[in-house]
Structures are given as C-alpha cells and as structure tokens.
Scaffold this active site. Structure first.
Site, PDB file in Angstrom:
ATOM      1  N   GLY A  17       4.845  -7.541   0.608  1.00 24.63           N
ATOM      2  CA  GLY A  17       4.490  -8.277  -0.823  1.00 24.63           C
ATOM      3  C   GLY A  17       5.715  -8.150  -1.731  1.00 24.63           C
ATOM      4  O   GLY A  17       5.760  -9.044  -2.302  1.00 24.63           O
ATOM      5  N   ASN A  18       6.341  -6.901  -1.719  1.00 29.86           N
ATOM      6  CA  ASN A  18       7.633  -6.772  -2.670  1.00 29.86           C
ATOM      7  C   ASN A  18       8.687  -7.783  -2.395  1.00 29.86           C
ATOM      8  O   ASN A  18       9.251  -8.117  -2.972  1.00 29.86           O
ATOM      9  CB  ASN A  18       7.951  -5.660  -2.590  1.00 29.86           C
ATOM     10  CG  ASN A  18       7.106  -4.418  -3.197  1.00 29.86           C
ATOM     11  OD1 ASN A  18       6.402  -4.812  -4.220  1.00 29.86           O
ATOM     12  ND2 ASN A  18       6.898  -3.232  -2.646  1.00 29.86           N
TER      13      ASN A  18
ATOM     14  N   LYS B  32      -1.225   3.891  -3.603  1.00 34.19           N
ATOM     15  CA  LYS B  32      -0.920   2.361  -3.165  1.00 34.19           C
ATOM     16  C   LYS B  32      -0.348   1.898  -4.554  1.00 34.19           C
ATOM     17  O   LYS B  32      -1.068   1.585  -5.550  1.00 34.19           O
ATOM     18  CB  LYS B  32      -2.112   1.826  -2.766  1.00 34.19           C
ATOM     19  CG  LYS B  32      -1.560   0.281  -2.277  1.00 34.19           C
ATOM     20  CD  LYS B  32      -0.796   0.292  -1.058  1.00 34.19           C
ATOM     21  CE  LYS B  32      -0.331  -0.864  -0.552  1.00 34.19           C
ATOM     22  NZ  LYS B  32       0.545  -0.938   0.332  1.00 34.19           N
TER      23      LYS B  32
ATOM     24  N   LYS C 190      -1.668  -3.055   4.008  1.00 39.80           N
ATOM     25  CA  LYS C 190      -1.520  -4.189   4.851  1.00 39.80           C
ATOM     26  C   LYS C 190      -0.800  -3.768   6.263  1.00 39.80           C
ATOM     27  O   LYS C 190      -1.187  -4.518   7.222  1.00 39.80           O
ATOM     28  CB  LYS C 190      -0.603  -5.311   4.165  1.00 39.80           C
ATOM     29  CG  LYS C 190       0.613  -4.963   3.886  1.00 39.80           C
ATOM     30  CD  LYS C 190       1.599  -5.811   5.115  1.00 39.80           C
ATOM     31  CE  LYS C 190       3.187  -5.817   5.057  1.00 39.80           C
ATOM     32  NZ  LYS C 190       3.444  -4.354   4.193  1.00 39.80           N
TER      33      LYS C 190
ATOM     34  N   LYS D  33       4.008   2.456   6.900  1.00 38.58           N
ATOM     35  CA  LYS D  33       4.603   1.525   8.284  1.00 38.58           C
ATOM     36  C   LYS D  33       4.906   2.358   9.535  1.00 38.58           C
ATOM     37  O   LYS D  33       4.335   1.753  10.516  1.00 38.58           O
ATOM     38  CB  LYS D  33       5.862   0.787   7.618  1.00 38.58           C
ATOM     39  CG  LYS D  33       5.743  -0.165   6.564  1.00 38.58           C
ATOM     40  CD  LYS D  33       7.194  -0.591   6.064  1.00 38.58           C
ATOM     41  CE  LYS D  33       7.105  -1.608   5.045  1.00 38.58           C
ATOM     42  NZ  LYS D  33       6.201  -1.252   3.999  1.00 38.58           N
TER      43      LYS D  33
END
Length: 322
Positions: free
Chosen positions: A20-21, A138, A221, A283
């Site tokens: 998203g970033n 988060k 995500k 991740k």
C-alpha cells in the site's frame, strides 16, 4: 526444434500482493493520479503473468489509504456518520480495486486480450482473543509531524515510529484464520479470470452467536495473501514492496541483501530480529507460511526487480527446506 518448457501446473497459479505504501509518493502524499501511475508501473512489470497459462490473483495493501479515510471521518465528525476501521478497510478495497481493475483492463486492451477481470470485496476471519488487540503494531495513514502525532495520542490512538520512516498511527493487526469466500476466488481463477481480492488483508470479522461482525483492526495483507494462496492452491507468492529485497541489519552499516533462502534460514533470521515488526517481518513470516511445502516459492521484491526475480535472479526468494 524443441520448445522451452512452460511453467509447471502448480506455478501457473500466482498470488501477488502490492504494498500500500508504494501507491503513495515519497513522504506519504497520495493522489488518484499517483495511484494509477503506480498500478500501471507494477502491473506492467508483471508482464507474462497477465496472459495464459498463468492464473493471477492480485491483492494490495491499504495502510496509507485507511489512514486518510480515518482522517476524513474525524474531520467530518458531527456532519457525516462515523466510520469504524473495518468500514474504512472496505472502502479502500473498493478504491484500490477500481484502480487496479481499470489499469488491468487498459493493459489487456493494449495486448489485444479479452481476458476478464473481477474485483471482490473480501472478508477475513480473525480471533477476537488475538493478542494483537492489546498491542497495536500495524502502521496506517501518512507520516505524522509532532503536532499531528500529539493530536492523535490525545484522542487515544497509538503512535509509534514506523521502521525508521517516521511517526505513524498504529492499529491492531490480528492473524488471519480464514478467508471468507476463498472458494469463489478459486472458481474464478479456474475460469481464467484475473482476480483482485483480499485488499488490505481483508475486512476483519469475527463470528458471534448473532452472526459475523466487523472489528477495529487491519489485517496484514501479506499474511492474508499467503493464507489465500494456500487456500486456492497457488504455487508462487509474490510480495511486491518498495525495496528490492529483504536485508539483514537493515539501515545499519552492516546491511546486507538476502537472495535465495531455505525456510529454516529465513526463520532463524526472523527469530534473531533482523526484520522490523509491521514492515519486513510479516513479509518473511508470510513467505515462511506459504513456502513450507514442496514445489512452492515466495518472492519479495520491488516492481523494477520483478522480471529478474521471476527468473530467480533478484529479490529475496524463500524456498522449502531441502
């Protein structure tokens, strides 16, 4: 002349998650134009994955976008109805799903492809007793200056440094247990449809005696992408972010890039604290959860490295032990 072998049946099904970033410019500025520009850059780099025989599902982060939705809701307090965090996740799924699907259709048109694209508003089940609800880690929303951070703290929000990038609002990030509607995603992939689903990690919901209800959280995500990749039988998980790979001792004089890693080595580095919570750590955790069975691989890279990473020549690639 013999033909070059195509991808194995397992690796034809790919789940790719876009950070998203990366939809925001450096410094956290977001515009619709920037989001479309990044979508085109990232999706163009996916190249052959957009065409058969590949079956591609796309997911995306939404931390900055959710933060802006929360800011809009706070600014409109008393004028517009309040928006809980799960509704903000749903709204940004719609926004970025629109950006990605329109960009995908443009790219497919340019290639003369008639392949269909579908966007799914996706819920994910979480545990209401997850310890994440007691320790928000988060990051959501833009980088904050000191007055902005102080204002959020005054309203009871948690504000912390985001992996050296600056101060950001932090919210709970429970572990996903099940993607609601995973069978729908699998059925669409079976039919050759390019699917956008589980945006922002999915809308977090819990089961109650009176049915499902949303909760105030943002699910990571990458963990949801790994879970959904497992549920739909994918062989390749791509985590596309704003750095070319994972590093040991990130942002120190000892920083070193990580290439191909067996799962046991990746787990050891994670346990040693080489990866920032709320940033690279989830991740690597997602890669480990996915690449735990033979025939699978998980890749972390940025858009410019995608083509080389798919050939095994760039990015961080996590493989099953042995």
């Amino acid at each position: 002349m013999s033909e070059t072998p195509g991808p194995g049946r397992l690796e034809r099904r790919v789940v790719a998650a876009l950070g998203g970033n990366a939809f925001a410019a450096r410094g956290g500025q977001i515009t619709m134009g920037r989001q479309f520009a990044f979508a085109r850059e990232a999706l163009s780099c996916l190249g052959p994955l957009l065409a058969p025989p590949f079956e591609l599902m796309l997911s995306h982060g939404n931390g900055p976008q959710v933060g802006h939705q929360l800011a809009r809701a706070e600014a409109a307090a008393g004028t517009a109805y309040p928006l809980p965090l799960d509704a903000c996740v749903a709204q940004t799924q719609g926004e970025l799903g629109y950006v990605l699907s329109r960009t995908l259709r443009d790219l497919l048109d340019e290639r003369g492809s008639t392949r269909s694209v579908a966007v799914l508003v996706t819920e994910v089940e979480v545990d209401p007793a997850d310890p994440a609800f007691r320790d928000p880690v988060k990051p959501v929303g833009p980088i904050l200056d000191e007055p902005g951070a102080a204002a959020l703290r005054a309203r009871g929000a948690t504000v912390r440094d985001d992996a050296g990038r600056g101060l950001r609002r932090m919210v709970p990030s429970p572990v996903p247990r099940r993607v609601v509607g995973a069978e729908v995603v699998a059925a669409l992939l079976d039919r050759g449809v390019l699917v956008v689903a589980a945006g922002g990690g999915g809308i977090p919901v819990v089961a109650t005696p009176r049915g499902w209800r949303g909760v105030e959280a943002v699910v990571d995500k990458d963990l949801t992408a790994a879970l959904l990749a497992d549920e739909v039988g994918a062989g390749l998980l791509l985590l596309v972010t704003d750095v070319p790979c994972a590093y040991t001792d990130f942002r120190t004089p000892r920083q070193a890039p990580l290439g191909r890693l067996a799962a046991a080595r990746a787990r050891a580095l994670l346990d040693q604290g080489h990866f920032e919570p709320g940033s690279m750590a989830p991740k690597i955790e997602a890669c480990l959860r996915f690449a735990c069975r033979p025939g699978r691989r998980a890749v972390v890279c940025d858009p410019p490295s995608l083509d080389a990473a798919l050939r095994g020549e760039a990015g961080t690639i996590v493989l099953p032990d042995g």
